[in-house]
Enzyme design. Structure first.
Site, PDB file in Angstrom:
ATOM      1  CG  HIS A 254      -1.854   1.151   1.307  1.00  0.00           C
ATOM      2  ND1 HIS A 254      -3.153   1.106   0.860  1.00  0.00           N
ATOM      3  CD2 HIS A 254      -1.665   2.412   1.760  1.00  0.00           C
ATOM      4  CE1 HIS A 254      -3.725   2.285   1.042  1.00  0.00           C
ATOM      5  NE2 HIS A 254      -2.836   3.100   1.594  1.00  0.00           N
ATOM      6  CD  GLU A 255       1.534   3.601   3.638  1.00  0.00           C
ATOM      7  OE1 GLU A 255       1.718   4.672   3.023  1.00  0.00           O
ATOM      8  OE2 GLU A 255       0.483   3.358   4.269  1.00  0.00           O
ATOM      9  CG  HIS A 258       0.150   6.248  -0.650  1.00  0.00           C
ATOM     10  ND1 HIS A 258      -0.864   6.993  -1.207  1.00  0.00           N
ATOM     11  CD2 HIS A 258      -0.434   5.509   0.338  1.00  0.00           C
ATOM     12  CE1 HIS A 258      -2.016   6.719  -0.587  1.00  0.00           C
ATOM     13  NE2 HIS A 258      -1.778   5.819   0.349  1.00  0.00           N
ATOM     14  CD  GLU A 284      -5.921   5.267   0.262  1.00  0.00           C
ATOM     15  OE1 GLU A 284      -4.939   6.034   0.436  1.00  0.00           O
ATOM     16  OE2 GLU A 284      -6.132   4.273   0.974  1.00  0.00           O
TER      17      GLU A 284
HETATM   18 ZN    ZN Z   1      -3.246   5.176   1.729  1.00  0.00          ZN
END
Ligand code: ZN
Length: 489
Positions: A254-255, A258, A284
């Site tokens: 997830h990170e 980003h 996101e």
């Molecule tokens: Zn996030």
């Protein structure tokens, strides 16, 4: 040209200082000793006031009046700087200061109320935060919708009305899908313990697999994973839990979503207003498509299964199909941040409706807990057992971040749209992912979304990449197909 060039030279220093401010935050969460906190608070406040003074400096207004855009990049730069300048100028300095002070206090009150399971001790503080944010919204909106004014800090151009329609279309199908899935037998859960050093090693391998450039970033541990920074210094954090390696792996992916977005922005935009992700929702969308549509796909989890067997030996899951079901296991829970892909958006929809009503004045803080609990019961089919599992679970409202929550689901909706276009453009995607090769997917996302940084407005980024106006349909179709398949619906 000289006004534009002077403005951009000045802006570059402002952007550099903003990066420094962010790095102070990164340091605080990863490296700083606890005893240093009071000094750090003063350092933060000092740089925040320098940044504020630079952003509202009358010289910026003069330059903006005279500056001419010679091309689309210059026009976008001016758009961002002007928007920021006008936003800061609209809010009286005294009000901005009071919001900063009150939310910092409210954050502490919230943490104590949550630990004590005591909603009543939090409400007066929350009421104060809401009043201040309403006041700020009124200054920003100048007669327009209050909630939209707050929302626009996170998602430029979005409106509460349009999001509300989108969420209203999501809700019944998500509630029905959730109920159908939970009616079926559950896949196996992971059991046993998983060596933490091996988790970190595999998590680093995953980061690289997803295109994270460790030459321009680093991975550290933090209590709550986050990514930080733009350009050629973008850092991420992850965490480990011996009982739950998925937490480590999927937090990392997830990170990385980003971080890779930031790393892949056109280098010509470095330290300019275009050099960062364009909105929370688009940001996101990148973390979610990496984490879910790619990272939790049948093809990729097949590869991950092999990696986990290499790292941990036999961990009790018989084969790739069983592992895919385990990764995507749906079970009851109260907590948004721990929710699976299917239920996550229901948590967000609940918060969006409540915060919109709070800002509009249609819901009083004294009725907030009851409204939360009623809505939770209606969507999830069981009752909230204690405030830390309900209205006190998230930090956002105490920090005054009304308008932020919907961007989580907006990101999922964008990811749903991008997934369809990406799969059309990369027909070998599943066979690539089955070998742990994400390069087709990440290259498509890079050139269609990430490279643009702040060049286009948020919705435009998605519609240019997909050829369609973003809508909730693709996300719903994807979730129904995926969980219908896993759960035999
Ligand atoms: Zn996030």
């Amino acid at each position: 040209m000289s006004a534009y060039n002077d403005l951009m030279a000045y802006q570059r220093q402002t952007e550099a200082l903003a990066q420094i401010s962010g790095r102070l935050g990164w340091d605080q969460e990863t490296m700083m000793a606890e005893g240093s906190a009071p000094q750090r608070a003063e350092e933060h406040a000092a740089i925040a006031s320098v940044l504020h003074a630079r952003r509202v400096h009358p010289q910026v207004g003069d330059w903006l009046e005279k500056a001419q855009a010679k091309d689309a990049v210059a026009a976008a730069n001016l758009r961002h700087i002007r928007r920021n300048y006008e936003r800061t100028a609209k809010v009286p300095a005294k009000l901005a200061e009071e919001i900063a002070k009150t939310t910092s206090l409210a954050h502490r009150v919230w943490a104590k109320s949550r630990a004590d399971e005591d909603v009543a001790s939090y409400l007066p503080m929350l009421e104060k935060v809401i009043e201040l944010r309403q006041e700020e919204a009124a200054a920003l909106a100048q007669g327009g919708d209050l909630y939209d004014a707050l929302l626009n800090d996170y998602e430029t151009g979005a409106t509460g009305q349009e999001i509300s329609q989108m969420f209203a279309a999501l809700r019944p199908r998500l509630v029905a899908l959730r109920a159908a899935v939970l009616d079926r037998p559950k896949p196996a859960q992971l059991s046993g313990t998983f060596d933490e050093a091996a988790q970190l090693a595999l998590s680093q391998q995953l980061a690289v697999t997803f295109g994270y450039d460790l030459n321009k970033g680093r991975i550290d541990k933090a209590v709550h994973p986050f990514s930080s920074g733009s350009g050629i210094d973008v850092r991420i954090t992850t965490r480990t839990n011996p009982l739950d390696p998925f937490n480590c792996f999927y937090s990392t992916i997830h990170e990385v979503g980003h971080a890779v977005y930031e790393q892949n922005i056109d280098e010509a935009y470095l330290l300019t207003p275009l050099g960062g992700g364009v909105s929370m929702g688009v940001h996101e969308s990148q973390s979610r498509i990496y984490e879910n549509q790619i990272g939790r796909s049948r093809a990729f989890t097949g590869w991950l299964y092999g990696q986990m067997r290499d790292a941990f030996g036999d961990f009790g899951i018989a084969n790739e199909d069983a592992f895919y079901a385990t990764v995507n296991r749906v079970s009851d829970g109260y907590i948004r941040t721990e929710a699976d892909e299917l239920q996550y958006n229901l948590h967000v929809l609940l918060r969006f409706d409540l915060e919109r009503a709070l800002i509009a004045g249609d819901l009083k803080v004294n009725d907030l807990e009851a409204a939360w609990n009623d809505r939770f019961q209606a969507d999830f089919g069981f009752a909230v057992d204690k405030p830390s599992n309900g209205v006190l679970q998230d930090v956002h409202w105490s920090e005054g971040l009304m308008g932020y929550f919907p961007t989580y689901t907006l990101g999922n909706v964008f990811a749903g749209c991008l997934n369809v276009a990406m799969r059309e453009a990369v027909p070998t995607l599943d066979s690539d992912l089955a070998r742990g090769d994400t390069s087709g997917a990440t290259a498509w996302l890079r050139s269609n979304v990430q490279t643009h940084g702040g060049l286009y407005e948020p919705k435009e980024v998605i519609s240019r990449a997909t050829g369609q106006t973003p809508s909730e349909g693709p996300l719903l179709d994807y979730l129904e197909a995926k969980f219908g398949d896993i759960y035999g619906l």
